[in-house]
Motif scaffolding. Sequence first.
Motif, PDB file in Angstrom:
ATOM      1  N   SER A 272       0.940  -1.355  -0.025  1.00 29.06           N
ATOM      2  CA  SER A 272      -0.021   0.062   0.041  1.00 29.06           C
ATOM      3  C   SER A 272       0.793   1.333  -0.087  1.00 29.06           C
ATOM      4  O   SER A 272       2.152   1.028   0.224  1.00 29.06           O
ATOM      5  N   LYS A 273       0.332   2.313  -0.195  1.00 28.50           N
ATOM      6  CA  LYS A 273       1.055   3.763  -0.256  1.00 28.50           C
ATOM      7  C   LYS A 273       1.502   3.880   1.121  1.00 28.50           C
ATOM      8  O   LYS A 273       0.749   3.467   2.291  1.00 28.50           O
ATOM      9  N   LYS A 276       1.114   8.783   5.820  1.00 27.76           N
ATOM     10  CA  LYS A 276       1.747  10.019   6.348  1.00 27.76           C
ATOM     11  C   LYS A 276       1.012  10.323   7.752  1.00 27.76           C
ATOM     12  O   LYS A 276       1.562  10.639   8.769  1.00 27.76           O
ATOM     13  N   GLY A 371       3.445  10.514   2.150  1.00 27.13           N
ATOM     14  CA  GLY A 371       2.491   9.398   1.787  1.00 27.13           C
ATOM     15  C   GLY A 371       0.961   9.884   1.884  1.00 27.13           C
ATOM     16  O   GLY A 371       0.585  11.088   1.710  1.00 27.13           O
ATOM     17  N   GLU A 372       0.062   8.872   2.154  1.00 31.14           N
ATOM     18  CA  GLU A 372      -1.250   9.493   2.105  1.00 31.14           C
ATOM     19  C   GLU A 372      -1.834   9.443   3.430  1.00 31.14           C
ATOM     20  O   GLU A 372      -1.445   8.977   4.512  1.00 31.14           O
ATOM     21  N   THR A 373      -2.803  10.298   3.485  1.00 35.73           N
ATOM     22  CA  THR A 373      -3.486  10.707   4.731  1.00 35.73           C
ATOM     23  C   THR A 373      -5.140   9.915   4.718  1.00 35.73           C
ATOM     24  O   THR A 373      -5.770  10.003   3.902  1.00 35.73           O
TER      25      THR A 373
END
Length: 453
Positions: A272-273, A276, A371-373
């Motif tokens: 997965s990404k 963050k 990264g992703e939130t």
Amino acid sequence: QKRKYNMGSIKVCGKELSKYKGVELFEHNMAVLPQNPQSLFVFETLRRDLEEIFVGMNKVYSKSELLSYTHTQTVDPLSTSLPKAEVSFLVDNIDDSYNPFNVNGLSKYLMERQEIKTRYGYKLEDNRIEWIKGGTFYLSEWNAAQSSKDAMFTARDLLEYMSATFYEGIYNEYGTSLHSLATQLLLRANLPLNSDGTVKWHLDDSLKYIYTVAPLPVDTLANNLQMIANAGGCVFYQDRNGTLRIEPMDTSVSDYEISLRNSYIKSDVILSKPLKQVNIATYQYFEDDKTTELYKGVLSLTGTTEVWLVYSQMAKSAGATISNGTLDSAEYFTNACKLTITAEGDVSIVIEGTVLKESKTDVIIPNGLNGETVIVDNPLIASRDRAMVIGVWMTDYLKNRMSLQSSWRSDPRLDAIDIVKNQNEFVTNNVVMTNVTYEYNGAFHGTGEGRVI
């Protein structure tokens, strides 16, 4: 002197037994049981005794007649989505047993939500069979197409009973425990009971000590339960005994192992990404000081009718005024009201009340620079302290980026949310399974996916 015997005849409901054809004997006839009641009724409850009396048809399918079978389990350890447990199977219908036009067929014995129990048998070295529970499901759909010679059946878990909309959420400034809210939803679902009369759910005691002031939103019973599980830091699933459970996930590692020895192929790796941060919305509620129109409309009614009306905004208090009808009773909740009205024709309804306003702020749990939130918007999380607990819990799980997809010689002991060892030639990982599927189409095999922890 030679005795003469009168052979006589056996009649059921005035008709000779020999003249019944096909399944006709079993239609509208319970049974004649010339047994000693003390030997027949042996269990602690009448419900259990009656379940032991078989009434209806018993059809056995051999391996050649069971064309395919699939058992799927999906569980989100964070309860951000609903769990799913389902079986589907395809059987030979060359004799048109399930053709709805066949008056002597079996389709008349099928009904929605008919209970289906599954189990798996292992033949041991001494030829004994060890049986493993597969689960309890409820028939949701079936199809026997006129153009085919097979019949497909699909059965699902207790969430089949929980698609109704729940309107009765109430804001409580002193707070209500998640345990009480979940119990209210489960009682409203009117689930079937166990054979001993007990309920088909288990709620962890930790939910008794987690409170929220928030009202349950207007949503399905199932979705509201999922939000409760998430706000409580619990996993939501149905176990093999057919019991719905909301409880913290068991973090012990089982003795089950997916290895090169029992795998068809090496487990695929999915990354997965990077994570963050996790943003947890925290809701606050406060009362407006002015009266506002919450609903206005016209309904065409005949006789005495019960209606649910959903407000345009949440309300701390509300009242209804109607024209051209009689308001027999009214129950007011935070998001909706239930009115019982007697009228003939068009009825004008106006609902006014004091608005309950909401605001929300995010509690941020950082994990990395990039990264992703992940955004969590659960209206039942109504305090900063609770948001912190849930944020840390979710971050600890989501920061592990690696998931594994596996295909192996199936062992039906494995469930979704079990933690198992996944071994390759380089490393052994602990994996929490999020999806497990068993399939039979002449051979039995399993596939699944889980996250490395």
